[in-house]
Design an enzyme around this catalytic site. Structure first.
Site, PDB file in Angstrom:
ATOM      1  CD  GLU A   1       0.633  -0.598   3.107  1.00  0.00           C
ATOM      2  OE1 GLU A   1       1.530  -0.187   3.861  1.00  0.00           O
ATOM      3  OE2 GLU A   1       0.519  -1.806   2.790  1.00  0.00           O
ATOM      4  CG  ASP A   2       4.853   0.811   1.173  1.00  0.00           C
ATOM      5  OD1 ASP A   2       4.417   0.100   0.240  1.00  0.00           O
ATOM      6  OD2 ASP A   2       5.841   0.481   1.850  1.00  0.00           O
ATOM      7  CE1 TYR A   3       5.937   2.079  -7.142  1.00  0.00           C
ATOM      8  CE2 TYR A   3       3.703   1.306  -7.545  1.00  0.00           C
ATOM      9  CZ  TYR A   3       4.897   1.811  -8.023  1.00  0.00           C
ATOM     10  OH  TYR A   3       5.048   2.046  -9.367  1.00  0.00           O
TER      11      TYR A   3
END
Length: 394
Positions: free
Chosen positions: A236-238
């Site tokens: 999810e961070d990307y």
């Protein structure tokens, strides 16, 4: 024969291009850590968001030996206006008791505990954080993993970088000083190979962000659909970073590193983590298939062959000299990320460096072999593009 000669010439050209690119990455990374990391607050300009309120989202699952001490560093931050939103998925998770004890110990800190999560997708971290995100009252959201420890001025450092055109501030992942060879191995990796790629990407405009410690503008995330929009992804961070960049916002890196301080670590856990990250990169970024040629031993072989083919230099002598230069550059970079000499000896560094470099190709091949990953309590099958589906036991 003409076709073979052409292929060999092409391989030699590739070797020299690889040499230039990799050593440019070395130089960029070494210079950046020396100029940017571990700067004193007095050297930083007055921040735009100095007094902006910050909502800290802390996803928790389980208890390791360092959880209490790690969490407590967030209750003692020297920052005028912030709230701590502790998120635990299960009522019977032992982390609940840890949170309640800290809430009782620091009654003057604005902190709340959210239990139960909210199922909005396959990503367990997002599901866990949803109630906290929906209850956040400030315009800046800081998502920070449970294994991170901070200094009293860490949040000030993050907001110092949140200027008018910046939408996301991230910390370079590193590892706290701990006992044992597994800890040394992690510090070697996060002080050499990882920051070389991470910093080089950010310096050249490629958005490379890990979600261990990220300060973001909540209104920009809301424009992208809020946290729920990223629940279909494991990484999810990307995709959160991509959504912020796609809306025209810039990124900035904190001057302090994101200090991982998990109390549970081993060589097997390190390998498993590296394999999982590689699987995610392969599914999100097809160019990751070229990643092995950026590792020291394979790169040195390719470049050494190119030097032999063109200049008739002894290939093995060149290989050894190139590896030695790489080793020295990595140690210089490690001291920059550390902010001084590491806690272990140069011999420990040499052993850890050699083992880590020797693992690289094996980790990559293991990632290619099996497209599924195990994360937290679930297993997931990755799809091209970064989405995933949960594998349910029947």
């Amino acid at each position: 024969m003409a076709l073979l000669d052409l292929a060999l010439q092409g391989l030699a050209v590739f070797g020299f291009i690889l040499f230039l690119v990799l050593w440019l990455m070395h130089l960029m990374s070494i210079i950046y850590v020396r100029l940017h990391l571990h700067r004193k607050r007095s050297e930083v300009k007055q921040p735009f968001a100095q007094l902006s309120g910050v909502s800290l989202l802390k996803p928790l699952k389980g208890v390791d030996p360092n959880l209490v001490s790690n969490l407590e560093t967030f209750f003692t931050l020297d920052y005028p206006k912030y709230e701590i939103l502790l998120c635990v998925q299960d009522q019977d998770d032992p982390a609940v008791d840890v949170c309640k004890k800290l809430l009782g110990k620091y009654p003057n800190v604005d902190a709340r505990l959210f239990i139960g999560g909210k199922k909005v997708g396959i990503n367990p971290k997002i599901n866990n954080l949803m109630p906290g995100y929906e209850g956040a009252k400030y315009g800046l959201v800081w998502i920070c993993d449970s294994g991170i420890k901070v200094k009293p001025d860490t949040l000030t450092d993050l907001t110092n970088q949140m200027t008018e055109k910046v939408g996301l501030v991230h910390g370079l992942p590193y590892v706290a000083d701990r006992q044992g060879f597994a800890a040394t191995l992690e510090q070697v990796y996060f002080g050499t190979s990882h920051p070389r790629s991470y910093i080089s990407a950010n310096v050249t405009g490629i958005k490379c962000v890990t979600g261990m410690s990220c300060l973001m503008r909540k209104d920009v995330l809301d424009q992208a659909g809020g946290l729920v929009a990223f629940a279909q992804y494991i990484a999810e961070d990307y995709f959160m970073a991509k959504a912020i960049a796609d809306r025209g916002w810039k990124f900035s890196m904190a001057t302090q590193v994101a200090l991982q301080n998990s109390g549970s670590y081993s060589i097997a856990q390190f390998q498993s983590r590296m394999i999982r990250w590689t699987k995610l990169r392969i599914n999100m970024l097809p160019g990751t298939v070229l990643e092995p040629v950026s590792e020291c031993f394979l790169a040195s072989l390719i470049i050494g062959w190119a030097a032999h083919h063109v200049f008739r230099w002894d290939m093995m002598v060149f290989f050894m000299c190139h590896c030695l230069a790489w080793f020295i550059a990595d140690y210089v970079q490690l001291t920059g990320v550390q902010g001084g000499p590491p806690s272990f000896s140069k011999l420990d560094f040499a052993v850890g460096w050699f083992i880590r470099e020797s693992m690289a190709v094996q980790i990559f091949l293991s990632a290619l072999w099996d497209p599924t990953i195990s994360w937290r309590t679930g297993r997931y099958r990755l799809r091209c593009g970064g989405t995933a589906e949960e594998i349910l036991d029947v």
